[in-house]
Write a protein that holds these residues in place. Structure first.
Motif, short mmCIF file in Angstrom:
data_model
loop_
_atom_site.label_atom_id
_atom_site.label_comp_id
_atom_site.label_asym_id
_atom_site.label_seq_id
_atom_site.Cartn_x
_atom_site.Cartn_y
_atom_site.Cartn_z
N ASP A 127 82.16 -52.50 -32.77
CA ASP A 127 81.86 -53.40 -33.87
C ASP A 127 83.13 -54.08 -34.37
O ASP A 127 83.18 -55.29 -34.59
N GLY A 128 84.20 -53.28 -34.54
CA GLY A 128 85.46 -53.82 -35.02
C GLY A 128 86.06 -54.83 -34.06
O GLY A 128 86.79 -55.73 -34.49
N ALA A 129 85.76 -54.68 -32.77
CA ALA A 129 86.27 -55.62 -31.78
C ALA A 129 85.33 -56.81 -31.58
O ALA A 129 85.60 -57.68 -30.74
N GLY A 130 84.24 -56.85 -32.34
CA GLY A 130 83.28 -57.93 -32.20
C GLY A 130 82.49 -57.86 -30.90
O GLY A 130 82.08 -58.90 -30.36
N ARG A 131 82.26 -56.63 -30.40
CA ARG A 131 81.65 -56.47 -29.08
C ARG A 131 80.33 -55.70 -29.12
O ARG A 131 79.91 -55.16 -28.09
N ILE A 132 79.67 -55.64 -30.26
CA ILE A 132 78.40 -54.92 -30.35
C ILE A 132 77.37 -55.47 -29.37
O ILE A 132 76.64 -54.71 -28.71
N ASP A 133 77.28 -56.77 -29.25
CA ASP A 133 76.30 -57.36 -28.33
C ASP A 133 76.58 -56.92 -26.89
O ASP A 133 75.64 -56.69 -26.11
N ASP A 134 77.86 -56.82 -26.52
CA ASP A 134 78.20 -56.35 -25.18
C ASP A 134 77.74 -54.92 -24.96
O ASP A 134 77.24 -54.57 -23.89
N LEU A 135 77.94 -54.08 -25.97
CA LEU A 135 77.53 -52.68 -25.85
C LEU A 135 76.02 -52.55 -25.72
O LEU A 135 75.51 -51.80 -24.88
N VAL A 136 75.29 -53.31 -26.53
CA VAL A 136 73.82 -53.27 -26.45
C VAL A 136 73.35 -53.72 -25.08
O VAL A 136 72.46 -53.10 -24.46
N ALA A 137 73.95 -54.77 -24.55
CA ALA A 137 73.55 -55.28 -23.24
C ALA A 137 73.85 -54.26 -22.15
O ALA A 137 73.02 -54.04 -21.24
N LEU A 138 74.99 -53.60 -22.24
CA LEU A 138 75.32 -52.57 -21.24
C LEU A 138 74.35 -51.40 -21.31
O LEU A 138 73.92 -50.87 -20.28
N GLN A 139 73.99 -51.00 -22.52
CA GLN A 139 73.06 -49.87 -22.65
C GLN A 139 71.70 -50.20 -22.05
O GLN A 139 71.00 -49.30 -21.57
N ARG A 140 71.32 -51.46 -22.06
CA ARG A 140 70.06 -51.84 -21.43
C ARG A 140 70.13 -51.75 -19.90
O ARG A 140 69.12 -51.52 -19.24
N ASP A 141 71.35 -51.93 -19.36
CA ASP A 141 71.48 -52.08 -17.91
C ASP A 141 71.91 -50.82 -17.18
O ASP A 141 71.77 -50.73 -15.96
N VAL A 142 72.46 -49.83 -17.89
CA VAL A 142 72.85 -48.60 -17.23
C VAL A 142 71.71 -47.59 -17.31
O VAL A 142 70.73 -47.77 -18.04
N TRP A 143 71.86 -46.52 -16.53
CA TRP A 143 70.82 -45.48 -16.52
C TRP A 143 70.80 -44.70 -17.84
O TRP A 143 69.77 -44.49 -18.44
#
Length: 258
Positions: A165-181
């Motif tokens: 969140d502090g790095a402004g990357r929450i959207d990236d994390l959410v997208a990764l969580q959708r795509d990994v097992w």
């Protein structure tokens, strides 16, 4: 045998000394806890562990430099010991066992020896350049990263949402969580050791200091993995970490590129 055998032996002895101090204070009712200027916590155990490590290094490696979380940098040499006396102080002060002492030797800025000691978990991991990565001091055994090659089959550890969140990357994390097992926050150094053992396939974090990462680099790399910043720069000097089993690294760098 390599050029770092004596250094690895010393790092393991330093970890023994650190474990004795930290375990004596772990769960202590009179544990002293203060807040640093950056709002993180520090305990008397953090300070005592680093002081002990520094004292031994001053005696056995007087010409080497030291960079520690609690007492900063001393000396100016191509060989630098990098210390995080208790990585996971928040866990330590709350009585949770997921914390570790991190001890690294860097030569010309490149970590070549790393020891990660988690006495409350009864676990330790270590590596030196050219010697492989190992765990279990009682019966040492080599460790190796996984062979997972697809993000859809991968287990990702991301430590703290706040860092993303502090790095402004929450959207990236959410997208990764959708795509990994699976995506889990195992926490601090333990995530990287699970990676080195092949139980996690990738770890990504922001808002890190060199002493958070230096000891992890040799263990991950000697286990066959890859360790860079999130933007692909090698080493622990760039404020973030992307550690993988190697096979997933390029795909994750591409996903996290800005």
């Amino acid at each position: 045998m390599t050029g770092y055998d004596d250094d690895l032996d010393l790092a393991l002895r330093l970890a023994d000394a650190a474990d004795a101090i930290s375990m004596e204070r772990f769960g202590a009712q009179d544990l002293e806890v203060t807040t640093k200027a950056d709002t993180t916590h520090v305990t008397d155990a953090d300070r005592s562990v680093e002081q002990r490590i520094r004292a031994v290094l001053a005696e056995e490696r007087p010409d080497d430099a030291i960079f520690g979380e609690e007492f900063g940098t001393s000396g100016d040499a191509s060989r630098q010991w990098i210390i995080d006396p208790i990585d996971g102080t928040a866990h330590f002060l709350r009585g949770a066992p997921i914390w570790a002492t991190l001890i690294a030797l860097a030569v010309d800025g490149r970590p070549v020896v790393g020891v990660v000691s988690s006495p409350a978990l009864g676990a330790r991991w270590w590596a030196a350049e050219g010697q492989g990565a190992w765990t279990d001091p009682a019966r040492p055994r080599p460790i190796r990263v996984s062979g997972v090659g697809a993000l859809s089959d991968a287990v990702l550890s991301y430590n703290a949402i706040q860092g993303w969140d502090g790095a402004g990357r929450i959207d990236d994390l959410v997208a990764l969580q959708r795509d990994v097992w699976r995506a889990r926050s195992y926490g601090d150094a333990w995530s990287y050791m699970l990676l080195a053992e092949g139980k996690v396939d990738a770890v990504a974090e922001f808002d890190l200091k060199p002493y958070d990462m230096a000891a992890l680099v040799p263990v991950v790399q000697e286990a066959g993995g890859t360790f860079t910043s999130v933007d692909g720069r090698p080493g622990p000097w760039h404020g973030s970490a992307l550690a993988t089993n190697g096979r997933l690294h390029d795909a994750l760098l591409e996903r996290l590129a800005r």
